[in-house]
Write an enzyme that holds these catalytic residues in place. Sequence first.
Site, PDB file in Angstrom:
ATOM      1  N   ASP A 293       0.875  -1.164   0.000  1.00 26.03           N
ATOM      2  CA  ASP A 293       0.000   0.000   0.000  1.00 26.03           C
ATOM      3  C   ASP A 293       0.916   1.219   0.000  1.00 26.03           C
ATOM      4  OD1 ASP A 293      -1.626   2.171   0.529  1.00 26.03           O
ATOM      5  OD2 ASP A 293      -2.993   1.013   1.795  1.00 26.03           O
TER       6      ASP A 293
ATOM      7  N   ASN B 248       2.586   5.407 -11.586  1.00 27.25           N
ATOM      8  CA  ASN B 248       1.260   5.324 -12.207  1.00 27.25           C
ATOM      9  C   ASN B 248       0.126   5.178 -11.195  1.00 27.25           C
ATOM     10  OD1 ASN B 248      -0.781   4.427 -14.405  1.00 27.25           O
ATOM     11  ND2 ASN B 248      -0.658   2.670 -13.013  1.00 27.25           N
TER      12      ASN B 248
ATOM     13  N   TYR C  76      -8.624  15.850  -6.614  1.00 27.24           N
ATOM     14  CA  TYR C  76      -7.987  14.994  -7.614  1.00 27.24           C
ATOM     15  C   TYR C  76      -7.240  15.877  -8.621  1.00 27.24           C
ATOM     16  CZ  TYR C  76      -7.349  11.891 -11.605  1.00 27.24           C
ATOM     17  OH  TYR C  76      -6.790  11.184 -12.645  1.00 27.24           O
TER      18      TYR C  76
ATOM     19  N   ALA D 257      -6.175  18.876  -8.224  1.00 28.03           N
ATOM     20  CA  ALA D 257      -5.038  19.530  -7.548  1.00 28.03           C
ATOM     21  C   ALA D 257      -3.877  18.557  -7.384  1.00 28.03           C
ATOM     22  CB  ALA D 257      -5.487  20.064  -6.188  1.00 28.03           C
TER      23      ALA D 257
ATOM     24  N   LYS E 225      -3.096  16.127  -9.342  1.00 31.22           N
ATOM     25  CA  LYS E 225      -2.457  15.917 -10.647  1.00 31.22           C
ATOM     26  C   LYS E 225      -1.715  17.180 -11.103  1.00 31.22           C
ATOM     27  CE  LYS E 225      -3.505  11.613 -11.211  1.00 31.22           C
ATOM     28  NZ  LYS E 225      -2.456  10.581 -11.161  1.00 31.22           N
TER      29      LYS E 225
HETATM   30  N1  LIG Z   1      -8.497   5.989 -16.511  1.00 26.38           N
HETATM   31  C1  LIG Z   1      -8.552   7.295 -16.708  1.00 26.38           C
HETATM   32  O1  LIG Z   1      -9.526   7.795 -17.270  1.00 26.38           O
HETATM   33  C2  LIG Z   1      -7.403   8.169 -16.269  1.00 26.38           C
HETATM   34  C3  LIG Z   1      -7.328   9.451 -16.802  1.00 26.38           C
HETATM   35  C4  LIG Z   1      -6.290  10.269 -16.400  1.00 26.38           C
HETATM   36  C5  LIG Z   1      -5.355   9.822 -15.506  1.00 26.38           C
HETATM   37  N2  LIG Z   1      -5.448   8.566 -14.990  1.00 26.38           N
HETATM   38  C6  LIG Z   1      -4.419   8.140 -14.037  1.00 26.38           C
HETATM   39  O2  LIG Z   1      -3.836   6.947 -14.505  1.00 26.38           O
HETATM   40  C7  LIG Z   1      -3.287   6.235 -13.404  1.00 26.38           C
HETATM   41  C8  LIG Z   1      -3.704   4.783 -13.502  1.00 26.38           C
HETATM   42  O3  LIG Z   1      -5.086   4.680 -13.310  1.00 26.38           O
HETATM   43  P1  LIG Z   1      -6.048   3.718 -14.136  1.00 26.38           P
HETATM   44  O4  LIG Z   1      -6.935   4.575 -14.914  1.00 26.38           O
HETATM   45  O5  LIG Z   1      -5.267   2.676 -14.822  1.00 26.38           O
HETATM   46  O6  LIG Z   1      -6.962   3.168 -12.942  1.00 26.38           O
HETATM   47  P2  LIG Z   1      -6.986   1.800 -12.122  1.00 26.38           P
HETATM   48  O7  LIG Z   1      -7.341   0.684 -13.046  1.00 26.38           O
HETATM   49  O8  LIG Z   1      -7.876   2.098 -10.963  1.00 26.38           O
HETATM   50  O9  LIG Z   1      -5.479   1.626 -11.646  1.00 26.38           O
HETATM   51  C9  LIG Z   1      -4.938   2.187 -10.480  1.00 26.38           C
HETATM   52  C10 LIG Z   1      -3.980   1.187  -9.880  1.00 26.38           C
HETATM   53  O10 LIG Z   1      -3.370   1.757  -8.719  1.00 26.38           O
HETATM   54  C11 LIG Z   1      -3.328   0.779  -7.699  1.00 26.38           C
HETATM   55  N3  LIG Z   1      -3.460   1.405  -6.391  1.00 26.38           N
HETATM   56  C12 LIG Z   1      -4.522   2.109  -5.929  1.00 26.38           C
HETATM   57  N4  LIG Z   1      -4.317   2.488  -4.659  1.00 26.38           N
HETATM   58  C13 LIG Z   1      -3.098   1.997  -4.309  1.00 26.38           C
HETATM   59  C14 LIG Z   1      -2.331   2.029  -3.112  1.00 26.38           C
HETATM   60  N5  LIG Z   1      -2.792   2.645  -2.002  1.00 26.38           N
HETATM   61  N6  LIG Z   1      -1.119   1.426  -3.096  1.00 26.38           N
HETATM   62  C15 LIG Z   1      -0.663   0.774  -4.193  1.00 26.38           C
HETATM   63  N7  LIG Z   1      -1.336   0.726  -5.360  1.00 26.38           N
HETATM   64  C16 LIG Z   1      -2.546   1.321  -5.414  1.00 26.38           C
HETATM   65  C17 LIG Z   1      -4.533  -0.130  -7.944  1.00 26.38           C
HETATM   66  O11 LIG Z   1      -4.278  -1.467  -7.538  1.00 26.38           O
HETATM   67  P3  LIG Z   1      -4.715  -2.003  -6.088  1.00 26.38           P
HETATM   68  O12 LIG Z   1      -6.141  -1.578  -5.897  1.00 26.38           O
HETATM   69  O13 LIG Z   1      -4.536  -3.478  -6.196  1.00 26.38           O
HETATM   70  O14 LIG Z   1      -3.767  -1.394  -5.119  1.00 26.38           O
HETATM   71  C18 LIG Z   1      -4.682  -0.101  -9.460  1.00 26.38           C
HETATM   72  O15 LIG Z   1      -4.077  -1.200 -10.096  1.00 26.38           O
HETATM   73  C19 LIG Z   1      -3.764   6.959 -12.142  1.00 26.38           C
HETATM   74  O16 LIG Z   1      -2.729   7.786 -11.649  1.00 26.38           O
HETATM   75  C20 LIG Z   1      -4.923   7.795 -12.653  1.00 26.38           C
HETATM   76  O17 LIG Z   1      -5.142   8.946 -11.872  1.00 26.38           O
HETATM   77  C21 LIG Z   1      -6.459   7.718 -15.359  1.00 26.38           C
END
Ligand SMILES: NC(=O)c1ccc[n+]([C@@H]2O[C@H](COP(=O)([O-])OP(=O)(O)OC[C@H]3O[C@@H](n4cnc5c(N)ncnc54)[C@H](OP(=O)(O)O)[C@@H]3O)[C@@H](O)[C@H]2O)c1
Length: 254
Positions: free
Chosen positions: A64, A91, A155, A157, A159
């Site tokens: 975590d 990420n 969120y 802020a 980023k």
């Molecule tokens: N999808 C979009 O539309 C979008 C757009 C812009 C930016 N982003 C950014 O892209 C990045 C990846 O997100 P995603 O869209 O691929 O979403 P996601 O599928 O929810 O992936 C986020 C990952 O982070 C891990 N995570 C969450 N909390 C954690 C913690 N406390 N410790 C360790 N790992 C943790 C989660 O795994 P566990 O739950 O197993 O820990 C999950 O695999 C993020 O920074 C997000 O803000 C996403």
Amino acid sequence: MTAQPQQEFTGKVVVVTGAGSGIGRAAARAFAGAGARVLGVGRRRHALDETAADRPAIAVHTADLRDPEAPRQVADAAVERWGRVDVLVNNAGATRMMPLDQTTAADVEDLFALNVTAPSLLARAALPHLRRTGGTILNVSSTYGHRPLPHAAHYAASKAAIEQLTRSWALELAADGVRVNAVAPGPTESEALAAAGLPEADVEALKREEAARIPLGRRGEPEEVAAWILRLADPAAAWLTGQVLAVDGGLALT
Ligand SMILES: NC(=O)c1ccc[n+]([C@@H]2O[C@H](COP(=O)([O-])OP(=O)(O)OC[C@H]3O[C@@H](n4cnc5c(N)ncnc54)[C@H](OP(=O)(O)O)[C@@H]3O)[C@@H](O)[C@H]2O)c1
């Protein structure tokens, strides 16, 4: 004769946080496919194992990242296993609805612990190794790192913070030969909206609304964002630092 796939990351060690789903999973698999050894980090062991299935180049580490001890343990795990770190992909991140009239100190701290503090401590822990390898840091921002987001201002802020960390670290570390860049994805298929606790019907409505606002007419796929994470990390991008690349179907232009 069949062409060999490009292996531009052969010999490199890459740490990808949030590798159990979405963009992180796609990036971990793409780096492994390009010859790297990858440490995939996240909380859910089964999700990480699925990312690594049939890919011996991917090892997994459960943590975590909000725990201030976790980032050092992540860097140590990569170095104990492979002796080096070449690429850190910050990420892991979460989005959270937080209207101002419901904002609490605990919620702000929790969100920033993952989206801002953890990438900072990971970069710090990886830094001696990145200096040694002339490595690179890739941060994952968002369209909302440079646009307002009502009802989820913290969120946005968090980023915006990661984008300023990207530019500031790029200058701070340039003399060490360590490059720092970011991608700013637009709405991308992943577990993010479900993880934010939104009901399924709201998630579907939001996805339709987002797709309609994107000039290229659809949400992105995680592989389409991962491809740019690899390009920015590629040694061939050796003269690129401090940049935030919007990978968003043109959303930032609207
Ligand atoms: N999808 C979009 O539309 C979008 C757009 C812009 C930016 N982003 C950014 O892209 C990045 C990846 O997100 P995603 O869209 O691929 O979403 P996601 O599928 O929810 O992936 C986020 C990952 O982070 C891990 N995570 C969450 N909390 C954690 C913690 N406390 N410790 C360790 N790992 C943790 C989660 O795994 P566990 O739950 O197993 O820990 C999950 O695999 C993020 O920074 C997000 O803000 C996403």
